[in-house]
Design an enzyme around this catalytic site. Structure first.
Site, PDB file in Angstrom:
ATOM      1  CG  LEU A 218      -1.848  -1.239   1.359  1.00  7.75           C
ATOM      2  CD1 LEU A 218      -2.782  -1.084   2.561  1.00  7.75           C
ATOM      3  CD2 LEU A 218      -2.662  -1.489   0.099  1.00  7.75           C
TER       4      LEU A 218
ATOM      5  CB  CYS B 148       1.964   2.776   4.242  1.00  6.05           C
ATOM      6  SG  CYS B 148       0.942   4.008   3.458  1.00  6.05           S
TER       7      CYS B 148
ATOM      8  CB  SER C 188      -6.094  -3.028  10.210  1.00  7.71           C
ATOM      9  OG  SER C 188      -6.755  -4.234   9.894  1.00  7.71           O
TER      10      SER C 188
ATOM     11  CE1 TYR D  29      -1.485  -5.552  11.011  1.00  5.38           C
ATOM     12  CE2 TYR D  29      -3.815  -6.125  11.056  1.00  5.38           C
ATOM     13  CZ  TYR D  29      -2.751  -5.483  10.456  1.00  5.38           C
ATOM     14  OH  TYR D  29      -2.948  -4.756   9.308  1.00  5.38           O
TER      15      TYR D  29
ATOM     16  CE  LYS E 182      -1.761  -1.831  11.313  1.00  2.00           C
ATOM     17  NZ  LYS E 182      -1.258  -0.750  10.473  1.00  2.00           N
TER      18      LYS E 182
HETATM   19  N1  LIG Z   1      -2.719  -5.580   3.006  1.00  2.00           N
HETATM   20  C1  LIG Z   1      -3.806  -5.595   3.752  1.00  2.00           C
HETATM   21  O1  LIG Z   1      -4.754  -6.365   3.523  1.00  2.00           O
HETATM   22  C2  LIG Z   1      -3.945  -4.634   4.907  1.00  2.00           C
HETATM   23  C3  LIG Z   1      -5.157  -4.596   5.591  1.00  2.00           C
HETATM   24  C4  LIG Z   1      -5.304  -3.726   6.650  1.00  2.00           C
HETATM   25  C5  LIG Z   1      -4.266  -2.899   7.021  1.00  2.00           C
HETATM   26  N2  LIG Z   1      -3.083  -2.961   6.349  1.00  2.00           N
HETATM   27  C6  LIG Z   1      -2.027  -2.082   6.796  1.00  2.00           C
HETATM   28  O2  LIG Z   1      -1.550  -1.333   5.711  1.00  2.00           O
HETATM   29  C7  LIG Z   1      -0.176  -1.016   5.906  1.00  2.00           C
HETATM   30  C8  LIG Z   1       0.603  -1.453   4.674  1.00  2.00           C
HETATM   31  O3  LIG Z   1       0.538  -2.863   4.592  1.00  2.00           O
HETATM   32  P1  LIG Z   1       0.934  -3.682   3.285  1.00  2.00           P
HETATM   33  O4  LIG Z   1      -0.133  -4.665   3.065  1.00  2.00           O
HETATM   34  O5  LIG Z   1       1.328  -2.738   2.234  1.00  2.00           O
HETATM   35  O6  LIG Z   1       2.188  -4.489   3.843  1.00  2.00           O
HETATM   36  P2  LIG Z   1       3.655  -4.718   3.245  1.00  2.00           P
HETATM   37  O7  LIG Z   1       4.233  -5.793   4.077  1.00  2.00           O
HETATM   38  O8  LIG Z   1       3.577  -4.912   1.771  1.00  2.00           O
HETATM   39  O9  LIG Z   1       4.382  -3.328   3.527  1.00  2.00           O
HETATM   40  C9  LIG Z   1       4.726  -2.935   4.830  1.00  2.00           C
HETATM   41  C10 LIG Z   1       6.025  -2.161   4.751  1.00  2.00           C
HETATM   42  O10 LIG Z   1       6.345  -1.720   6.087  1.00  2.00           O
HETATM   43  C11 LIG Z   1       7.753  -1.839   6.239  1.00  2.00           C
HETATM   44  N3  LIG Z   1       8.122  -1.916   7.661  1.00  2.00           N
HETATM   45  C12 LIG Z   1       7.899  -2.937   8.530  1.00  2.00           C
HETATM   46  N4  LIG Z   1       8.433  -2.655   9.735  1.00  2.00           N
HETATM   47  C13 LIG Z   1       9.008  -1.431   9.628  1.00  2.00           C
HETATM   48  C14 LIG Z   1       9.729  -0.600  10.523  1.00  2.00           C
HETATM   49  N5  LIG Z   1       9.993  -0.976  11.795  1.00  2.00           N
HETATM   50  N6  LIG Z   1      10.183   0.594  10.079  1.00  2.00           N
HETATM   51  C15 LIG Z   1       9.963   0.980   8.785  1.00  2.00           C
HETATM   52  N7  LIG Z   1       9.296   0.235   7.891  1.00  2.00           N
HETATM   53  C16 LIG Z   1       8.811  -0.958   8.306  1.00  2.00           C
HETATM   54  C17 LIG Z   1       8.100  -3.132   5.481  1.00  2.00           C
HETATM   55  O11 LIG Z   1       9.487  -3.207   5.184  1.00  2.00           O
HETATM   56  C18 LIG Z   1       7.221  -3.007   4.251  1.00  2.00           C
HETATM   57  O12 LIG Z   1       7.894  -2.343   3.199  1.00  2.00           O
HETATM   58  C19 LIG Z   1       0.259  -1.730   7.195  1.00  2.00           C
HETATM   59  O13 LIG Z   1       0.165  -0.835   8.264  1.00  2.00           O
HETATM   60  C20 LIG Z   1      -0.797  -2.808   7.329  1.00  2.00           C
HETATM   61  O14 LIG Z   1      -0.956  -3.201   8.665  1.00  2.00           O
HETATM   62  C21 LIG Z   1      -2.890  -3.815   5.301  1.00  2.00           C
END
Ligand SMILES: NC(=O)c1ccc[n+]([C@@H]2O[C@H](COP(=O)([O-])OP(=O)(O)OC[C@H]3O[C@@H](n4cnc5c(N)ncnc54)[C@H](O)[C@@H]3O)[C@@H](O)[C@H]2O)c1
Length: 259
Positions: free
Chosen positions: A17, A88, A155, A166, A170
């Site tokens: 995202l 994100c 989330s 998690y 959130k």
């Molecule tokens: N994909 C989904 O279905 C979904 C649903 C609800 C919420 N979210 C939330 O959306 C956001 C993006 O998720 P995504 O699906 O793109 O996940 P993703 O795993 O593709 O991306 C997450 C990014 O966060 C980075 N990251 C992790 N720990 C870190 C830290 N300590 N410092 C800096 N960067 C860090 C990772 O390296 C990665 O690039 C997250 O907060 C996730 O919880 C995602």
């Protein structure tokens, strides 16, 4: 807040995202600064989109105060000023039970809870607080006196009480939105939250197929997993519309989660 010509911090911008958000910002004429522990991914994206428009700020762990401060200083050095941040970054922990006898029978240890809360929640606070401090000190940019926009990514797991470590991390992020919005309002800074449902990203691609299918099954319409650009188009709308402030928007095709 217009995107064109302005610069936004994107935590977790190397993947999923966050990556889609970086691409949308650049497509719409803006600049992005990636704060991510995935240094190679951030560098690759900056090279792909143009290093004059996207700054990969090195390996930045959002929980580390000095690393975030250094990255923000680099951002100001390259682009002069900031117009906001989209938070994100995140990690998923799928241990849902408090006692080990609850849902999924996978016990969430105290250490796991601390680890996930530290990255997701405290990392969000750390970056938002430091970005707010920069935005407050800048001149306003619009006729409405707007200085910036901060978007927290929570989330639906947090809003619906699911996936213990998690989800609670959130929920805590969602809990930051209104206090930040209230405190920053006198400076013309808006704060919003987005609570995504299931989106197709590296975070969900590693989950068992049945998990994503179950998530999609809970959606009212459409019955398919969300695409990252559908998230980043909401980011763009929030940045653009000055009346959006102090709320968390569910982006979940009508899902209500339950254990
Ligand atoms: N994909 C989904 O279905 C979904 C649903 C609800 C919420 N979210 C939330 O959306 C956001 C993006 O998720 P995504 O699906 O793109 O996940 P993703 O795993 O593709 O991306 C997450 C990014 O966060 C980075 N990251 C992790 N720990 C870190 C830290 N300590 N410092 C800096 N960067 C860090 C990772 O390296 C990665 O690039 C997250 O907060 C996730 O919880 C995602």
């Amino acid at each position: 807040m217009k995107i064109s010509g302005n610069t936004f911090i994107v935590t977790g911008g190397a993947s999923g995202l966050g990556e889609a958000t970086v691409k949308t910002l650049v497509e719409q004429g803006g600049n992005a600064v990636i704060l991510d522990v995935n240094e190679d991914g951030a560098k690759r994206l900056a090279q792909e989109l143009g290093e004059n428009r996207v700054l990969a700020a090195g390996k930045v762990d959002v929980t580390q105060e000095d690393e975030v401060a250094q990255a923000l200083a680099l951002a100001i050095k390259q682009f002069g000023r900031l117009a906001g941040a989209i938070l994100c970054h995140g990690i998923l922990d799928a241990s849902p039970s408090i006692t080990g006898y609850g849902p999924g029978n996978a016990l969430t240890s105290y250490d796991q809870l601390k680890y996930v809360s530290n990255v997701n929640f405290l990392g969000a606070y750390n970056v938002a607080q430091k970005v707010a401090d920069i935005l407050i000190k800048q001149e306003h940019m619009t006729d409405d006196g707007e200085r910036g926009v901060i978007i927290m990514v929570t989330s639906i797991a947090g809003l619906d009480g699911c996936i213990l470590a998690y989800g609670t991390s959130k929920a805590a992020i969602a809990g930051l939105v209104l206090p930040f919005a209230r405190e920053l309002a006198p400076y013309g800074i808006r704060v919003m939250g987005i609570a995504p449902g299931a989106f197709d990203t590296p975070m969900t691609q590693v989950l068992p197929k049945e998990f994503n299918a179950a998530a999609v099954h809970l959606q009212l319409y459409p019955k398919r997993i969300g695409q990252a650009q559908e998230f980043s188009s909401l980011v763009s709308l929030i940045l653009d519309n000055v009346m959006l402030n102090g709320s968390v928007i569910r982006l979940d095709a009508g899902t209500r989660m339950f254990q």
